[in-house]
Design a protein around this motif. Structure first.
Motif, mmCIF file in Angstrom:
data_model
loop_
_atom_site.group_PDB
_atom_site.id
_atom_site.type_symbol
_atom_site.label_atom_id
_atom_site.label_comp_id
_atom_site.label_asym_id
_atom_site.label_seq_id
_atom_site.Cartn_x
_atom_site.Cartn_y
_atom_site.Cartn_z
ATOM 1 N N ARG A 25 -7.598 6.188 8.425
ATOM 2 C CA ARG A 25 -8.943 5.732 8.777
ATOM 3 C C ARG A 25 -9.315 4.446 8.037
ATOM 4 N N GLU A 26 -9.009 4.381 6.751
ATOM 5 C CA GLU A 26 -9.346 3.187 5.978
ATOM 6 C C GLU A 26 -8.531 1.980 6.427
ATOM 7 N N PHE A 27 -7.253 2.186 6.731
ATOM 8 C CA PHE A 27 -6.435 1.069 7.235
ATOM 9 C C PHE A 27 -7.063 0.492 8.503
ATOM 10 N N ALA A 28 -7.467 1.374 9.411
ATOM 11 C CA ALA A 28 -8.043 0.924 10.677
ATOM 12 C C ALA A 28 -9.375 0.225 10.451
ATOM 13 N N THR A 29 -10.222 0.795 9.611
ATOM 14 C CA THR A 29 -11.542 0.211 9.351
ATOM 15 C C THR A 29 -11.421 -1.175 8.730
ATOM 16 N N GLY A 31 -8.793 -3.144 8.933
ATOM 17 C CA GLY A 31 -7.951 -4.039 9.719
ATOM 18 C C GLY A 31 -6.668 -4.423 9.033
ATOM 19 N N VAL A 32 -6.041 -3.467 8.338
ATOM 20 C CA VAL A 32 -4.786 -3.737 7.651
ATOM 21 C C VAL A 32 -3.748 -2.727 8.112
ATOM 22 N N SER A 33 -2.499 -3.048 7.883
ATOM 23 C CA SER A 33 -1.436 -2.074 8.105
ATOM 24 C C SER A 33 -1.157 -1.371 6.784
ATOM 25 N N GLY A 34 -0.692 -0.135 6.862
ATOM 26 C CA GLY A 34 -0.462 0.602 5.632
ATOM 27 C C GLY A 34 0.464 1.779 5.834
ATOM 28 N N THR A 35 0.992 2.258 4.717
ATOM 29 C CA THR A 35 1.918 3.386 4.724
ATOM 30 C C THR A 35 1.580 4.313 3.566
ATOM 31 N N LEU A 36 1.674 5.600 3.792
ATOM 32 C CA LEU A 36 1.489 6.581 2.725
ATOM 33 C C LEU A 36 2.816 7.269 2.466
ATOM 34 N N VAL A 37 3.208 7.298 1.194
ATOM 35 C CA VAL A 37 4.483 7.895 0.797
ATOM 36 C C VAL A 37 4.246 8.905 -0.316
ATOM 37 N N HIS A 38 4.900 10.054 -0.232
ATOM 38 C CA HIS A 38 4.857 11.048 -1.306
ATOM 39 C C HIS A 38 6.076 10.835 -2.201
#
Length: 386
Positions: A25-29, A31-38
């Motif tokens: 949601r924050e990436f979209a709001t 306007g950035v691309s992003g990745t979440l990694v554990h």
């Protein structure tokens, strides 16, 4: 900007799907691309951070991972979902904590803001929380001096909330041609009330030294803008300076004090137990009895009465400084009450007061895209440009 990397350390107690939802949601709001990694362990965290242009890390409980927080790993935003006082991030990094799972959203916003809107961090004291971020509009370096807006964040005087709350306004106001001084200060939950008020005063006084170094600040046109509890600090500081002939460090002059959804009546704020007793906890004393609060010339032995009398903006009127009181109708009704009564009392006492009330909640007043902030910004422009 480059992709934002979110790293979840081992042992973080949170639903993985919810973390992904927040990040997406924050990436979209934004306007950035992003990745979440554990991440599996500390070495995995380190390898991921070293290769990222912008990283947000939830370190979790692992001692090995937490040992990385203080290392100089660049512009990493470390986010503890639990409260973690006294954590010192390495050079160029930041640490947010105690905001629960929504702290991830704040961390992503902070990471993106730092890349998009560079600023200069300037210390006004020797302690960790005694600093501000200076934003200059394009062309201000070495050019014509520009008016200054000082921002004082809120958070009910608690250390889990920090200057990043005001970052959207920093970008908006700098884009309108102002220099912006986003002030951090010691909070009373860890350092006591007098440390907080002393820091706000010192941060304002530092404008003189900053102007000498930046050579771009018009110290004859300074507005101080506070949100929520920060509005109490802002208006109290403006009143203190007005009592000293309006001088800050001998030169700068506050021409406008702005309350954004401010906690402006500390007596009623304590008696009504706002935010679970935040007022009394911050000041270190309960509000005085009604007779002591209303009597002229408070008894010398009544420290609580003196403390509230010097701290509560409503008890300080007239403030002898032009005021803009901004309040959303969808906010806490006690804050609506405080704002209306303060504006009326200040005007009746002879202050120059503009009152703006519109449909908005507590955070709409610090969101640049809202109608209530647009009206506020126009009023600040008018005050500082004329």
């Amino acid at each position: 900007m480059s992709e934002v990397l979110v790293v979840v350390g081992p042992g973080v107690v949170a639903d993985a799907a919810l973390l992904q939802e927040i990040a997406t949601r924050e990436f979209a709001t934004l306007g950035v691309s992003g990745t979440l990694v554990h991440a599996r362990d500390a070495s995995h965290v380190l390898s991921l951070v070293n290769g990222a242009a912008s990283a947000v890390v939830l370190p979790g409980p692992s001692d090995e991972v937490r040992a990385l927080i203080g290392r100089p790993l660049g512009a990493v935003v470390w986010v503890d979902v639990e409260r973690a006082d006294g954590v010192m991030a390495g050079a160029g990094a930041a640490h947010l904590h105690g905001r629960g799972i929504s702290g991830l959203a704040w961390g992503i916003r902070h990471a993106v803001h730092r890349v998009r809107h560079p600023s200069r961090r300037i210390a006004y004291g020797e302690l960790p929380d005694q600093w501000g971020e200076l934003y200059l509009p394009g062309g201000a370096e070495g050019g014509q001096a520009v008016p200054v807006v000082v921002l004082v964040h809120g958070g009910y005087w608690r250390s889990i909330w920090a200057a990043d709350l005001m970052e959207p306004l920093c970008a908006d106001l700098a884009g309108r041609g102002f220099a912006v001084w986003n002030l951090e200060y010691r909070r009373p939950d860890l350092h006591g009330w007098h440390a907080t008020t002393a820091d706000v005063a010192a941060g304002l006084a530092a404008l003189t030294t900053i102007s000498e170094a930046a050579a771009a600040l018009d110290l004859g046109k300074v507005a101080v803008v506070g949100h929520s509890a920060g509005a109490q600090l802002a208006l109290r500081a403006a009143a203190d300076r007005a009592a000293q002939s309006g001088a800050l460090g001998g030169e700068a002059r506050i021409v406008l004090a702005v309350s954004l959804a401010g906690v402006l009546d500390l007596v009623q704020g304590d008696r009504r137990r706002l935010s679970s007793g935040a007022v009394g906890s911050a000041l270190g004393a309960p509000a005085p009895a009604p007779a002591a609060a209303s009597a002229p010339g408070h008894p010398a032995d009544d420290e609580a009465a003196r403390l509230y009398a010097e701290s509560s903006p409503l008890l300080r009127v007239p403030l002898h400084v032009r005021q803009l009181i901004v309040q959303g109708t969808a906010d806490d009704l006690d804050l609506v009450d405080f704002s209306r009564r303060h504006a009326r009392a200040a005007e009746e006492a002879g202050d120059d007061v503009t009152y703006v009330e519109m449909p908005a909640d507590h955070f709409d007043v610090i969101h640049p895209g809202t109608p209530i902030w647009q009206s506020t910004a126009r009023a600040i422009v008018s005050a500082l440009r004329h």
